[in-house]
Design an enzyme around this catalytic site. Sequence first.
Site, PDB file in Angstrom:
ATOM      1  N   CYS A 168       0.838  -1.215   0.000  1.00  0.00           N
ATOM      2  CA  CYS A 168       0.000   0.000   0.000  1.00  0.00           C
ATOM      3  C   CYS A 168       0.864   1.254   0.000  1.00  0.00           C
ATOM      4  CB  CYS A 168      -0.929  -0.011   1.206  1.00  0.00           C
ATOM      5  SG  CYS A 168      -1.857  -1.527   1.387  1.00  0.00           S
ATOM      6  N   GLN A 396     -10.932 -14.149  -8.278  1.00  0.00           N
ATOM      7  CA  GLN A 396     -10.739 -12.708  -8.185  1.00  0.00           C
ATOM      8  C   GLN A 396     -10.415 -12.300  -6.755  1.00  0.00           C
ATOM      9  OE1 GLN A 396     -10.579 -10.532 -10.539  1.00  0.00           O
ATOM     10  NE2 GLN A 396     -11.249 -11.767 -12.260  1.00  0.00           N
ATOM     11  N   GLU A 448      -8.083 -21.402 -22.297  1.00  0.00           N
ATOM     12  CA  GLU A 448      -7.136 -21.085 -21.229  1.00  0.00           C
ATOM     13  C   GLU A 448      -5.950 -22.033 -21.330  1.00  0.00           C
ATOM     14  OE1 GLU A 448      -4.960 -19.787 -18.280  1.00  0.00           O
ATOM     15  OE2 GLU A 448      -6.806 -18.734 -18.833  1.00  0.00           O
ATOM     16  N   CYS A 523      -5.565  -5.737 -17.408  1.00  0.00           N
ATOM     17  CA  CYS A 523      -4.942  -5.272 -16.163  1.00  0.00           C
ATOM     18  C   CYS A 523      -3.753  -4.357 -16.454  1.00  0.00           C
ATOM     19  CB  CYS A 523      -4.492  -6.454 -15.321  1.00  0.00           C
ATOM     20  SG  CYS A 523      -3.373  -7.570 -16.174  1.00  0.00           S
TER      21      CYS A 523
END
Length: 908
Positions: A168, A396, A448, A523
């Site tokens: 963070c 997720q 995938e 992303c």
Amino acid sequence: MAAAAATFGIRSVPSNIWLHKFGARTAAASIRSRSFTTLASLSPVEDTEDIQLNVIPKEDARELVSNTSNNNNYKSNKSYYPKRGQTLELVCESLAFKGKGVCKVADSGFVLMCDRALPGERFIGRVTRKKDNYAEVSGGQVKKLKTITPHSDYVEAPCEYASHCGGCKTQSLSYEAQLKAKEQQVRDLVVHVGKFSEQEPEHAGVMKPIVPCDIQFHYRNKMEFSFGPKGWVPAEQLQEKSTDECVYALGLHAPGFFDKVLNVNKCLLQSDSANEVLATVQECWRDPELGLSPWNVHSHTGFLKHLMLRSGRNIETGLPELMVNFVTSSDNPECLRPLVEKIATIPEVVSIVNNVNTSIGNTSVGEKEYTLYGKSTITEILRGLTFQISANSFFQTNTRQADVLYKLIEDCAFLKGDGSEIVLDLFCGTGTIGLTLAKRVKHVYGFEVVAQAVSDARQNATLNFINNATFIEGDLNKIDSTFASNLPKPDIVITDPNRPGMHIKLIKFLLRLRASRIIYVSCNPATCARDLNYLCYGVPEQNIEGRYRLSSLQPVDMFPHTPHIECGRHVDHEVVLKPVPIYIISHESQLPATFLYPSPKNEMVVGLDCEGVDLCRYGTLYIVQLAFPDAIYLVDAIRGGRKLINACKPALESVYVTKVIHDCKRDSEALFYQFGIKLHNVMDTQVSFWYIIRGEKRSLFPSEGGWILFYLFLSSVDMPTMWNMHIWISFPDNSLKPYRRNEHFEKVLGWFSKTLDPQFWTYRPLSELMVRAAADDVRFLPYVFHRMMEKLSEESLWRLAVRGSLCCRCFCISDNEYADWPAIPSIPEFLNVERETLEDEILSILDVPPGKMGCVIGRKGSSILSIKESCKAEILISGSKGAPDKVFIIGPLKQVRKAEAMLRGRML
């Protein structure tokens, strides 16, 4: 981590003839947690020829950096160039992608990138690395020397570890300011990389305001903590902490270090119940009576590797569920029983498992799994569907915001509602996106590459009684003209690639497919902008046309307080290939200080090679190549002279710098006789290959391991990814040119077959061909090192260290029996426990009487080959390049003595 979802609706339009060159950072890392996400709708286009990716031209890169700041009148002051190590007063003007502060020196236009610097902050920083027209301020442990005035939108960080933890970084920046910075980053990349200008009428209003995350803390459903033998303490806290507090740690890795763990007792990103489990483990795992030891990444000893906590929800009650996963280095689950009994008293804990990972790597996926308490899985609800989550399955990371993201995807699909549409879900992972749409469409086809993810997707479909979803295992980077030919044409394509974006083959397939809409979930806004540029505008110079229009761009903040993109790696065999600069070095100040002054605090792995004329005892060394993870340095011995090479001596002899080299003997000989350097602590890939083959029960001798790079590298890297790598080459005139690696290996190897000029390495300045040839020798060595570390056993690693030391000494004949050389690694104690006897390896130098060398060699080498087969020892002859009257034998003591006896017999 913060994520932005960008939604794009695209309709078919006439092809555009703009010329576009944009940057592409290719890498093969597998990513599923996202910081920025992108969605797009596209329509078909006619078949086109193959194209190659280009690198951002230096002028465009400068433009991009300048436009990310608030100063639109950026002018570079070319007369000002701060030196590395110089202390400056700086002001941070904005945040660049990945969260680094864009800072400028007062009264100059020189740009510096500083980690943990926030907009408006005035501070004192030290330049640690200088590039052509920008530099980086001190990273690592000391990021800023002193803050003079705090940054704009300052708030008090609620987490005690915020200043030192690598997660963070922006907690002290107000959340509104974080959102503004992330939105601006997406906007800049789409405009400057994707060439979607908002001034164009067709792009007006495309960019939507970023969707914030309602919960800024306690949003992660998965956290992985690491065990370490010694806790890392920030420098400013060393005097405050007692010695005991630095021993044994459980927490998060210190920024930039794989072997240093910051002890963490509470993480504000995970749930309260997960923090309760963490606190419980922290209270008792160090108890000597339990006999638990942390994993040591250097000695490869210890029991506890990781503590993984996963959160879910009970589908019947809606109450939270918690899974605790202990990752250990050996198969002994009973040792965890005391910890299990304490943790099981926490009501939310419904599953405790033990993954056993015996490899020396740092992955948390185990070869075996034991359920120590409760269930083997937990459940979670997403968009009305139930998903089973095992210890190693992907899901997720921010469940609540994933629900928001998936709703945006569904809205962007513009489904008819009559169940008539076909959906093609590319990079589908465990099928979460496709399954949320399945009940409103005719059929979903998912692709995938990860077999376990495909298995989980099929299981999730069964669990939710979904029969119109098919999931197929396949690598979308290796498709051919027959890809999906047996499937019905889709109406909607959803693509959710990892950070490198889509391969050009896949883009060509989508253009030929002519689907009515493509939803692009990303992303990485940089590679997303690149791919959209291809799909919308094409590349006219490559005969590729684009026929799509970007209709909307919707950033979504997935991970508050984190400027970087989170890469949740769920497969342990992927390769990370990223563009690296190549620097030509003529002075020691141009090399990294951590390399020039090695220390136990800065252990590193460096690829090494040497080039010259008749590189040996009597030849001349002209270039030393050094490959770091982030750059390649070509040390020019002609321009830098002996002083430059001697500056590298401490590192080349240091035990703290591991040198990865392919066949070290001749390079070590040249370094020793020309510069007095005793090369030490090497990992010889040729020898490593032999140990790997031996571990696979195949027959091969060390000298026959010449294709180690191809065996290790090609076994796990898709060739198109490597051919499309992008390299920056920095020439002595300060020009920075892109080198596009798009030739086949035959051409790469052809450089050497064509280079028959014996004086090739003597010419100056270095040509681009010379730079390429030198860089290609070492480019992949750091990666090969990590691949070898995964494949080699503990015993093989020790033998490899010994064999490397002996090979370095081999042709460097010493009158004092190498008394002044670094010591050869001794047999580790933990190997003696496993094996009653481990025979030492030695180097023996045998003198050959005049005229007897032919008897030793035999016809076409038959004599030496037969002795090798009998003795399992490596036998080398220096020949005319070294000592012509000596034979060098390396191997286990008994085998060497046996070889000596046989060779003496041949001499008779």
